[in-house]
Design a protein around this motif. Structure first.
Motif, mmCIF file in Angstrom:
data_model
loop_
_atom_site.group_PDB
_atom_site.id
_atom_site.type_symbol
_atom_site.label_atom_id
_atom_site.label_comp_id
_atom_site.label_asym_id
_atom_site.label_seq_id
_atom_site.Cartn_x
_atom_site.Cartn_y
_atom_site.Cartn_z
ATOM 1 N N LYS A 134 -0.389 18.670 -0.096
ATOM 2 C CA LYS A 134 -1.543 18.172 0.656
ATOM 3 C C LYS A 134 -1.872 19.094 1.826
ATOM 4 O O LYS A 134 -3.036 19.246 2.202
ATOM 5 C CB LYS A 134 -1.245 16.754 1.175
ATOM 6 N N LYS A 135 -0.850 19.710 2.404
ATOM 7 C CA LYS A 135 -1.045 20.600 3.551
ATOM 8 C C LYS A 135 -1.545 21.971 3.110
ATOM 9 O O LYS A 135 -2.006 22.770 3.923
ATOM 10 C CB LYS A 135 0.264 20.731 4.325
ATOM 11 N N GLY A 136 -1.477 22.250 1.808
ATOM 12 C CA GLY A 136 -1.918 23.558 1.308
ATOM 13 C C GLY A 136 -0.821 24.591 1.241
ATOM 14 O O GLY A 136 -1.080 25.771 0.960
ATOM 15 N N SER A 137 0.442 24.179 1.485
ATOM 16 C CA SER A 137 1.578 25.104 1.388
ATOM 17 C C SER A 137 2.092 25.093 -0.049
ATOM 18 O O SER A 137 3.115 24.474 -0.379
ATOM 19 C CB SER A 137 2.681 24.698 2.374
ATOM 20 N N PHE A 138 1.368 25.791 -0.924
ATOM 21 C CA PHE A 138 1.647 25.699 -2.366
ATOM 22 C C PHE A 138 2.975 26.328 -2.759
ATOM 23 O O PHE A 138 3.644 25.833 -3.685
ATOM 24 C CB PHE A 138 0.504 26.332 -3.153
ATOM 25 N N GLU A 139 3.392 27.377 -2.087
ATOM 26 C CA GLU A 139 4.663 28.016 -2.433
ATOM 27 C C GLU A 139 5.838 27.079 -2.116
ATOM 28 O O GLU A 139 6.778 26.956 -2.917
ATOM 29 C CB GLU A 139 4.811 29.341 -1.668
ATOM 30 N N GLU A 140 5.779 26.420 -0.953
ATOM 31 C CA GLU A 140 6.843 25.473 -0.597
ATOM 32 C C GLU A 140 6.831 24.264 -1.539
ATOM 33 O O GLU A 140 7.881 23.758 -1.949
ATOM 34 C CB GLU A 140 6.653 24.998 0.853
ATOM 35 N N ALA A 141 5.613 23.835 -1.878
ATOM 36 C CA ALA A 141 5.492 22.689 -2.791
ATOM 37 C C ALA A 141 6.081 23.023 -4.156
ATOM 38 O O ALA A 141 6.787 22.199 -4.767
ATOM 39 C CB ALA A 141 4.022 22.292 -2.929
ATOM 40 N N LEU A 142 5.814 24.232 -4.643
ATOM 41 C CA LEU A 142 6.352 24.651 -5.938
ATOM 42 C C LEU A 142 7.873 24.697 -5.900
ATOM 43 O O LEU A 142 8.548 24.245 -6.846
ATOM 44 C CB LEU A 142 5.775 26.026 -6.305
ATOM 45 N N TYR A 143 8.421 25.223 -4.828
ATOM 46 C CA TYR A 143 9.881 25.309 -4.695
ATOM 47 C C TYR A 143 10.525 23.928 -4.736
ATOM 48 O O TYR A 143 11.534 23.702 -5.421
ATOM 49 C CB TYR A 143 10.227 26.042 -3.396
ATOM 50 N N ARG A 144 9.944 22.974 -4.033
ATOM 51 C CA ARG A 144 10.511 21.620 -4.004
ATOM 52 C C ARG A 144 10.368 20.914 -5.353
ATOM 53 O O ARG A 144 11.278 20.186 -5.783
ATOM 54 C CB ARG A 144 9.816 20.802 -2.911
ATOM 55 N N GLN A 145 9.246 21.110 -6.048
ATOM 56 C CA GLN A 145 9.080 20.492 -7.370
ATOM 57 C C GLN A 145 10.092 21.057 -8.368
ATOM 58 O O GLN A 145 10.597 20.341 -9.235
ATOM 59 C CB GLN A 145 7.653 20.700 -7.886
ATOM 60 N N GLN A 146 10.392 22.350 -8.234
ATOM 61 C CA GLN A 146 11.410 22.942 -9.096
ATOM 62 C C GLN A 146 12.783 22.343 -8.793
ATOM 63 O O GLN A 146 13.616 22.188 -9.708
ATOM 64 C CB GLN A 146 11.426 24.460 -8.908
ATOM 65 N N GLN A 147 13.024 22.009 -7.536
ATOM 66 C CA GLN A 147 14.267 21.311 -7.185
ATOM 67 C C GLN A 147 14.331 19.945 -7.864
ATOM 68 O O GLN A 147 15.400 19.514 -8.324
ATOM 69 C CB GLN A 147 14.365 21.137 -5.660
ATOM 70 N N VAL A 148 13.182 19.267 -7.908
ATOM 71 C CA VAL A 148 13.126 17.955 -8.555
ATOM 72 C C VAL A 148 13.487 18.066 -10.028
ATOM 73 O O VAL A 148 14.246 17.240 -10.577
ATOM 74 C CB VAL A 148 11.725 17.329 -8.380
ATOM 75 N N VAL A 149 12.944 19.084 -10.696
ATOM 76 C CA VAL A 149 13.230 19.286 -12.121
ATOM 77 C C VAL A 149 14.729 19.476 -12.341
ATOM 78 O O VAL A 149 15.317 18.940 -13.291
ATOM 79 C CB VAL A 149 12.441 20.504 -12.662
ATOM 80 N N GLN A 150 15.388 20.229 -11.449
ATOM 81 C CA GLN A 150 16.810 20.515 -11.610
ATOM 82 C C GLN A 150 17.683 19.294 -11.326
ATOM 83 O O GLN A 150 18.734 19.110 -11.953
ATOM 84 C CB GLN A 150 17.206 21.676 -10.681
ATOM 85 N N SER A 151 17.246 18.481 -10.373
ATOM 86 C CA SER A 151 18.088 17.339 -9.983
ATOM 87 C C SER A 151 17.748 16.036 -10.711
ATOM 88 O O SER A 151 18.524 15.074 -10.653
ATOM 89 C CB SER A 151 17.984 17.105 -8.468
ATOM 90 N N SER A 152 16.609 16.011 -11.388
ATOM 91 C CA SER A 152 16.192 14.763 -12.054
ATOM 92 C C SER A 152 17.037 14.490 -13.284
ATOM 93 O O SER A 152 17.437 15.409 -14.010
ATOM 94 C CB SER A 152 14.720 14.837 -12.454
ATOM 95 N N THR A 153 17.281 13.205 -13.513
ATOM 96 C CA THR A 153 18.025 12.782 -14.697
ATOM 97 C C THR A 153 17.154 11.987 -15.668
ATOM 98 O O THR A 153 17.528 11.811 -16.828
ATOM 99 C CB THR A 153 19.223 11.913 -14.276
ATOM 100 N N SER A 154 16.004 11.545 -15.203
ATOM 101 C CA SER A 154 15.119 10.751 -16.070
ATOM 102 C C SER A 154 13.915 11.581 -16.504
ATOM 103 O O SER A 154 13.458 12.489 -15.788
ATOM 104 C CB SER A 154 14.632 9.506 -15.313
ATOM 105 N N LYS A 155 13.405 11.230 -17.685
ATOM 106 C CA LYS A 155 12.222 11.920 -18.187
ATOM 107 C C LYS A 155 10.989 11.641 -17.335
ATOM 108 O O LYS A 155 10.106 12.500 -17.201
ATOM 109 C CB LYS A 155 11.951 11.500 -19.635
#
Length: 281
Positions: free
Chosen positions: A78-99
Motif C-alpha cells: 500500500k505504501k508503494g515499497s514493492f521490493e520490501e513487499a515482495l521480500y515479505r511475501q516470499q517469506q510467507v511462501v516459505q513459512s506457510s503450511t496451508s495451501k
C-alpha cells in the motif's frame, strides 16, 4: 526398581517440558496475533510506520507464523515499497503450511511483479497461486492479463532485437564503406606520392652532376658551339700573309716614321740646308 524410578522421572520431566513449550508457543502466537491486530488497525488509519513496527513485533514473537509477514507485506504494498513487499511475501511462501496461505502469497507476488512490469514472472506467480486454489476467479483473471502483457513484451523485445540487428547491420555496412573510402583515399595519396616521386626523378634526370638543369647545360654547350663557330668564321692568319691587324700596325708605324722625317726636314729647311727631295738611285 531403581531403573523404573529413573524412567518415570524422565517421562515426567519430558511431559512437563513439552507442556511448558506448548504454553510458550501459545503465548507467543497470542502476542503475535495481538501485534498483527494492532498493525491492521494502524494500517487502516494509514499510519504505516507504526503499523510496520507492530507487524515486526508479531514476526519476532512467532517466526513460523505467516500472518505477521503477510500483513507487513500488504502494508509495504500500500505504501508503494514493492521490493520490501515482495521480500515479505516470499517469506510467507516459505513459512506457510496451508495451501490457502500459499495461494494468497503467490497471488500478491503476481500483483507486485505486475506493478514492476515483470509480466513473464507474474504469469508464473499466478500459476502457482492457481495450483493452490484453482477456484479463485480473481487469480485466473489476473493470470490472463499477465499472459497478454508478457506476449506484448515479448513482441516488443523481438521488435527491438530486429531493430538492433538492422541498426548493427547498417553500422557494419557504414563501417565497411568508410573503410573502403579510407582505403581509396590512401590509394589516391599513394598514387599522388608515386607521381610526385616520378616527377622528381624525371627532374633529377634532367640535371647534370653539378645539379644544374640539363637544358641549361645544353644551352651553355650551344653557346660554346656558337662561339667556336664564330671563331672559326674569323679570318685566320695564313703563313706568308699579313693579317689586318699586322697591316694596321705597319701603317701606323709608317705614318709615325713619315711624321718624324717631315719634322726633320722642316728643321733643316729652317737652317738653310738643301735637302734632297728625290732619292738617289
Amino acid at each position: 526398581m531403581k531403573n523404573l524410578i529413573i524412567i518415570i522421572t524422565t517421562l515426567f520431566v519430558t511431559v512437563s517440558f513439552s507442556q511448558e513449550k506448548e504454553e510458550q508457543d501459545l503465548l507467543a502466537i497470542k502476542k503475535a496475533n495481538s501485534y498483527v491486530y494492532e498493525g491492521n488497525q494502524l494500517s487502516k488509519g494509514e499510519d504505516f510506520v507504526t503499523a510496520e513496527m507492530e507487524y515486526r513485533k508479531a514476526i519476532s514473537e512467532n517466526v513460523s507464523s505467516a500472518v505477521g509477514a503477510y500483513n507487513l507485506a500488504n502494508a509495504y504494498y500500500k505504501k508503494g515499497s514493492f521490493e520490501e513487499a515482495l521480500y515479505r511475501q516470499q517469506q510467507v511462501v516459505q513459512s506457510s503450511t496451508s495451501k490457502a496461505e500459499k495461494h494468497k502469497a503467490f497471488h500478491n507476488i503476481g500483483n507486485i511483479l505486475m506493478q514492476n512490469k515483470k509480466c513473464k514472472e507474474a504469469v508464473e506467480a499466478y500459476k502457482n497461486a492457481l495450483r493452490n486454489d484453482p477456484t479463485d476467479d480473481e487469480t485466473r483473471y489476473n493470470f490472463g492479463l499477465a499472459k497478454e502483457c508478457a506476449e506484448q513484451q515479448k513482441d516488443q523485445q523481438d521488435q527491438n532485437k530486429d531493430n538492433k540487428d538492422n541498426q548493427d547491420k547498417q553500422d557494419e555496412n557504414k563501417d565497411k564503406q568508410d573503410q573502403k573510402d579510407k582505403d581509396k583515399e590512401g590509394d589516391n595519396k599513394e598514387d599522388q606520392k608515386d607521381k610526385g616521386d616520378q616527377d622528381k626523378k624525371e627532374g633529377d634526370d634532367k640535371k647534370d652532376e653539378e645539379g644544374k638543369p640539363k637544358e641549361e647545360k645544353k644551352d651553355q654547350d650551344k653557346g660554346k658551339e656558337d662561339t667556336q663557330n664564330k671563331d672559326q668564321q674569323k679570318p685566320q692568319p695564313q703563313p706568308g700573309k699579313l693579317s689586318d691587324q699586322q697591316i694596321k700596325s705597319l701603317l701606323e708605324a709608317m705614318n709615325n716614321q713619315e711624321q718624324k722625317v717631315q719634322e726633320k726636314m722642316n728643321a733643316e729647311k729652317q737652317k738653310g740646308v738643301k735637302v734632297k727631295t728625290e732619292k738617289d738611285w
